[in-house]
Design a protein around this motif. Structure first.
Motif, mmCIF file in Angstrom:
data_model
loop_
_atom_site.group_PDB
_atom_site.id
_atom_site.type_symbol
_atom_site.label_atom_id
_atom_site.label_comp_id
_atom_site.label_asym_id
_atom_site.label_seq_id
_atom_site.Cartn_x
_atom_site.Cartn_y
_atom_site.Cartn_z
ATOM 1 N N ASN A 27 128.774 81.598 28.401
ATOM 2 C CA ASN A 27 130.168 81.348 28.762
ATOM 3 C C ASN A 27 130.422 79.851 28.932
ATOM 4 O O ASN A 27 131.211 79.255 28.205
ATOM 5 C CB ASN A 27 130.511 82.103 30.045
ATOM 6 C CG ASN A 27 131.909 81.795 30.531
ATOM 7 O OD1 ASN A 27 132.788 81.508 29.735
ATOM 8 N ND2 ASN A 27 132.110 81.819 31.834
ATOM 9 N N THR A 28 129.740 79.237 29.883
ATOM 10 C CA THR A 28 129.891 77.795 30.087
ATOM 11 C C THR A 28 128.534 77.110 30.117
ATOM 12 O O THR A 28 128.361 76.083 30.741
ATOM 13 C CB THR A 28 130.641 77.511 31.400
ATOM 14 O OG1 THR A 28 129.949 78.148 32.477
ATOM 15 C CG2 THR A 28 132.053 78.029 31.348
ATOM 16 N N GLY A 29 127.541 77.699 29.473
ATOM 17 C CA GLY A 29 126.217 77.080 29.424
ATOM 18 C C GLY A 29 125.981 76.471 28.063
ATOM 19 O O GLY A 29 126.767 75.658 27.581
ATOM 20 N N ILE A 30 124.904 76.895 27.386
ATOM 21 C CA ILE A 30 124.610 76.446 26.030
ATOM 22 C C ILE A 30 124.420 77.684 25.163
ATOM 23 O O ILE A 30 123.596 78.543 25.459
ATOM 24 C CB ILE A 30 123.332 75.587 25.974
ATOM 25 C CG1 ILE A 30 123.456 74.379 26.896
ATOM 26 C CG2 ILE A 30 123.063 75.134 24.546
ATOM 27 C CD1 ILE A 30 122.195 73.541 26.977
ATOM 28 N N SER A 31 125.198 77.773 24.092
ATOM 29 C CA SER A 31 125.013 78.826 23.102
ATOM 30 C C SER A 31 124.140 78.265 21.987
ATOM 31 O O SER A 31 124.217 77.068 21.677
ATOM 32 C CB SER A 31 126.356 79.297 22.548
ATOM 33 O OG SER A 31 127.180 79.794 23.591
ATOM 34 N N ALA A 32 123.324 79.130 21.367
ATOM 35 C CA ALA A 32 122.351 78.588 20.417
ATOM 36 C C ALA A 32 121.777 79.669 19.520
ATOM 37 O O ALA A 32 121.904 80.873 19.798
ATOM 38 C CB ALA A 32 121.219 77.889 21.174
ATOM 39 N N PHE A 33 121.124 79.207 18.461
ATOM 40 C CA PHE A 33 120.305 80.061 17.599
ATOM 41 C C PHE A 33 118.901 79.466 17.550
ATOM 42 O O PHE A 33 118.734 78.254 17.363
ATOM 43 C CB PHE A 33 120.886 80.148 16.185
ATOM 44 C CG PHE A 33 122.159 80.938 16.102
ATOM 45 C CD1 PHE A 33 122.131 82.330 16.069
ATOM 46 C CD2 PHE A 33 123.390 80.296 16.062
ATOM 47 C CE1 PHE A 33 123.308 83.068 16.001
ATOM 48 C CE2 PHE A 33 124.575 81.018 15.985
ATOM 49 C CZ PHE A 33 124.531 82.414 15.957
ATOM 50 N N ILE A 34 117.901 80.316 17.730
ATOM 51 C CA ILE A 34 116.493 79.898 17.765
ATOM 52 C C ILE A 34 115.732 80.716 16.739
ATOM 53 O O ILE A 34 115.831 81.953 16.722
ATOM 54 C CB ILE A 34 115.897 80.115 19.167
ATOM 55 C CG1 ILE A 34 116.715 79.361 20.218
ATOM 56 C CG2 ILE A 34 114.432 79.697 19.208
ATOM 57 C CD1 ILE A 34 116.348 79.725 21.653
ATOM 58 N N VAL A 52 117.707 75.895 16.135
ATOM 59 C CA VAL A 52 118.300 75.534 14.849
ATOM 60 C C VAL A 52 119.714 75.004 15.022
ATOM 61 O O VAL A 52 120.163 74.121 14.288
ATOM 62 C CB VAL A 52 118.298 76.766 13.909
ATOM 63 C CG1 VAL A 52 119.008 76.459 12.595
ATOM 64 C CG2 VAL A 52 116.869 77.231 13.639
ATOM 65 N N GLN A 53 120.419 75.553 16.021
ATOM 66 C CA GLN A 53 121.808 75.163 16.242
ATOM 67 C C GLN A 53 122.142 75.426 17.706
ATOM 68 O O GLN A 53 121.715 76.434 18.264
ATOM 69 C CB GLN A 53 122.725 75.994 15.331
ATOM 70 C CG GLN A 53 124.157 75.547 15.291
ATOM 71 C CD GLN A 53 125.027 76.394 14.355
ATOM 72 O OE1 GLN A 53 126.247 76.226 14.344
ATOM 73 N NE2 GLN A 53 124.430 77.273 13.580
ATOM 74 N N GLN A 54 122.888 74.519 18.341
ATOM 75 C CA GLN A 54 123.295 74.745 19.718
ATOM 76 C C GLN A 54 124.616 74.039 19.999
ATOM 77 O O GLN A 54 124.994 73.105 19.297
ATOM 78 C CB GLN A 54 122.230 74.273 20.707
ATOM 79 C CG GLN A 54 122.083 72.770 20.844
ATOM 80 C CD GLN A 54 121.058 72.389 21.903
ATOM 81 O OE1 GLN A 54 119.857 72.571 21.708
ATOM 82 N NE2 GLN A 54 121.542 71.856 23.012
ATOM 83 N N THR A 55 125.306 74.521 21.019
ATOM 84 C CA THR A 55 126.585 73.939 21.405
ATOM 85 C C THR A 55 126.370 72.906 22.501
ATOM 86 O O THR A 55 125.294 72.809 23.092
ATOM 87 C CB THR A 55 127.540 75.020 21.922
ATOM 88 O OG1 THR A 55 126.974 75.604 23.115
ATOM 89 C CG2 THR A 55 127.757 76.108 20.884
ATOM 90 N N GLN A 107 125.367 81.769 12.197
ATOM 91 C CA GLN A 107 124.075 81.472 11.593
ATOM 92 C C GLN A 107 123.598 82.688 10.797
ATOM 93 O O GLN A 107 123.751 83.828 11.244
ATOM 94 C CB GLN A 107 123.042 81.152 12.682
ATOM 95 C CG GLN A 107 121.665 80.806 12.164
ATOM 96 C CD GLN A 107 121.603 79.415 11.565
ATOM 97 O OE1 GLN A 107 122.224 78.479 12.055
ATOM 98 N NE2 GLN A 107 120.848 79.281 10.488
ATOM 99 N N ASP A 108 123.043 82.434 9.619
ATOM 100 C CA ASP A 108 122.319 83.478 8.891
ATOM 101 C C ASP A 108 120.897 83.492 9.424
ATOM 102 O O ASP A 108 120.142 82.534 9.234
ATOM 103 C CB ASP A 108 122.319 83.210 7.387
ATOM 104 C CG ASP A 108 123.669 83.486 6.745
ATOM 105 O OD1 ASP A 108 124.366 84.416 7.206
ATOM 106 O OD2 ASP A 108 124.031 82.782 5.786
#
Length: 541
Positions: A468-475, A482-485, A495-496
């Motif tokens: 919600n208000t932390g860090i969103s990501a793909f690992i 690989v990707q984070q907000t 992300q695929d």
């Protein structure tokens, strides 16, 4: 005490500096316990009275420094409400861990009275693992400071967690520290050159071989191609305004618009964070709920789309069906409230998962009635008042196309064995839905993301995190983010990922290391209790 206290504090500072999310200092874990071991050795070899008390107090102070420095952010949720009565609750994460750690050190001292130094140090490792396993299993569970978590920022070093889980890291840290300690004390004990060379060789090999194996695995690991398009939404809604200040329909509109702005026709899962739907929903009448309908409606544009979202739900009973059910204002009617993950499809099917690993105090009342007087204090921790219901074990959501996803709600992501059970049941990737805004812009949110990397390695599953208000990501399956907000940003990412159905050794066998270590610890405690009594027992003809 005076000359050993600085050594204990030095250990606490070294371990704190080495702890996530601090980069480039992980290597200090390999020597962080050496000053503490020296302090305990000095006390054992001294002529002081009450050596056990000195060891316990010295260890507690050092470990208190480490714990407070690493999880200072726990206090932030209490600071928001300014309730002085709530301040003592912070002593649970700040002090309970150090108390258990110091107890393991005191038991080590008791064992040293009955055995040699070598056996005592081996026993200390088992006693420590026993403390860690207890601290992830009982009502006051808080395994945030499990030693193996310390490698989360250097995940390239611990690719072998797919065989051992984080407890392999605990054993590794203690092994290297003990060897370093023995090398140092050997310098003041006129150690033979041959023994010193063996210890130095052992120290070097104990560091180099696991890292070498891990780096080889890391750079040669190849994911099997099995793509699925996933979207993770970060609505950035202030957690203190979620209930009451911002209308629920407005919050859902925010997430719908963020989702539509990035989702593709082939997107299979869209993740919304923990308690994304904050108003309580009757699970037995969910189809009639206006907020469910609002969330469900936007899926019509995505043929194979599934929405995994957090929600507050409840169930009504005609009897007190569960231990957490509470009486309602209707006579003879009881209710359970849940922190829930929903899997909403294009059709009418809805899957429910009730958060199982609840935060002590905020979401569950430890030890039931014994601590019921603390309910007014616990409610200021940012959750319920210790009244959530839960389900017994991990679960899997399945899409219409058969994809299995492990729904993980916030705090549950630090329980490796628990997530492994869901993967064993068929989860092909891990979806973490969390809030993380309670702790503000502190290292709490960063540690939470770092620990998710460990789950990726243990299970060889992609992790998608919607905060919600932390860090969103793909690992990915190697533990790479690989990707984070960014923090405090309203956004969505996609992300695929590659789905995986293979099971690692750790997934197949779970927490076998702490189970074995705890069993040995129990035997050691029995030995400590019984051995002196056997010695005193008179021999009869």
């Amino acid at each position: 005490m005076k000359k050993n206290l600085p050594l204990a504090i030095l250990s606490g500072l070294l371990l704190w500096i080495a702890w996530p999310p601090t980069p480039y200092t992980t290597f200090l874990l390999f020597i962080g316990f050496v000053p503490m071991l020296l302090a305990m050795e000095n006390i054992i070899q001294s002529t002081s009275a009450k050596k056990g008390k000195l060891i316990f107090n010295t260890a507690f102070i050092g470990f208190f420094v480490w714990n407070v420095g690493s999880v200072y952010w726990v206090y932030n949720a209490l600071k928001q409400v300014g309730n002085v009565a709530a301040i003592p609750v912070t002593l649970i994460p700040y002090s309970l861990g150090p108390l258990l750690m110091a107890t393991a050190c005191w038991l080590y001292y008791r064992l040293r009275l009955l055995t040699g130094r070598g056996w005592g140090l081996a026993g200390l490792v088992c006693l420590w693992i026993g403390y860690e396993y207890l601290h992830q299993s009982w009502d006051l569970n808080f395994p945030w400071m499990t030693l193996g978590n310390g490698f989360a920022v250097s995940h390239q070093w611990i690719q072998w967690y797919e065989y051992t889980g984080v407890y392999g890291g605990t054993i590794w840290i203690w092994l290297v520290n003990i060897l370093a300690f023995l090398i140092y004390v050997g310098l003041r004990e006129a150690q033979t050159k041959q023994l010193r060379l063996k210890l130095i060789s052992g120290f070097v090999l104990a560091v180099v071989l696991p890292i070498g194996f891990s780096l080889y695995t890391y750079y040669n690991y190849t994911e099997q191609s099995n793509p699925s398009n996933i979207v993770a939404v970060q609505p950035n809604i202030d957690p203190y305004e979620k209930e009451g200040t911002i209308p629920t329909a407005t919050q859902i509109d925010i997430m719908v618009n963020l989702s539509k702005g990035i989702a593709q026709p082939n997107t299979e899962f869209i993740l919304w964070p923990e308690t994304a739907i904050p108003d309580y929903i009757d699970e037995d009448r969910i189809q009639q709920n206006p907020y469910y309908r609002q969330a469900h409606a936007f899926l019509h544009s995505y043929k194979n789309g599934n929405l995994v979202t957090g929600a507050e739900t409840y169930k009504l009973y005609n009897t007190r069906k569960t231990v957490t059910a509470s009486p309602t204002q209707q006579p003879g009617v009881y209710a359970d409230s849940f922190s829930t993950a929903l899997n909403i499809e294009n059709g009418d099917k809805v899957q429910f998962y009730h958060k199982s690993r609840l935060v002590p105090g905020a979401e569950s009342l430890p030890f039931g009635k014994a601590l019921s007087f603390l309910k007014p204090v616990f409610e200021h921790l940012g959750g319920a008042t210790g009244a959530y219901g839960s389900q017994a074990d991990a679960d899997v959501f399945y899409s219409q196309s058969g994809i299995g996803v492990d729904p993980v709600i916030c705090y549950e992501s630090i329980f490796g064995g628990y997530i492994a059970r869901s993967v064993k049941k068929g989860a092909q990737f891990i979806a973490i839905i969390t809030n993380d805004g309670w702790w503000e812009n502190t290292s709490g949110k960063d540690q939470h993301l770092d620990y998710a990397k460990l789950r990726a390695i243990e299970t060889r599953r992609w992790v998608a995190q919607s905060a919600n208000t932390g860090i969103s990501a793909f690992i990915n399956q190697r533990g790479d983010v690989v990707q984070q907000t960014k923090w405090w940003t309203k956004t969505a990412i996609k992300q695929d990922i590659n789905l995986n159905s293979d099971l690692t050794f750790y997934v197949m066998h779970g927490d076998y290391l702490p189970v074995a270590g705890s069993g040995i610890a129990v035997l050691l405690i029995l030995f400590i209790i019984i051995k002196p009594w056997v010695k005193k027992k008179p021999v009869t003809a």
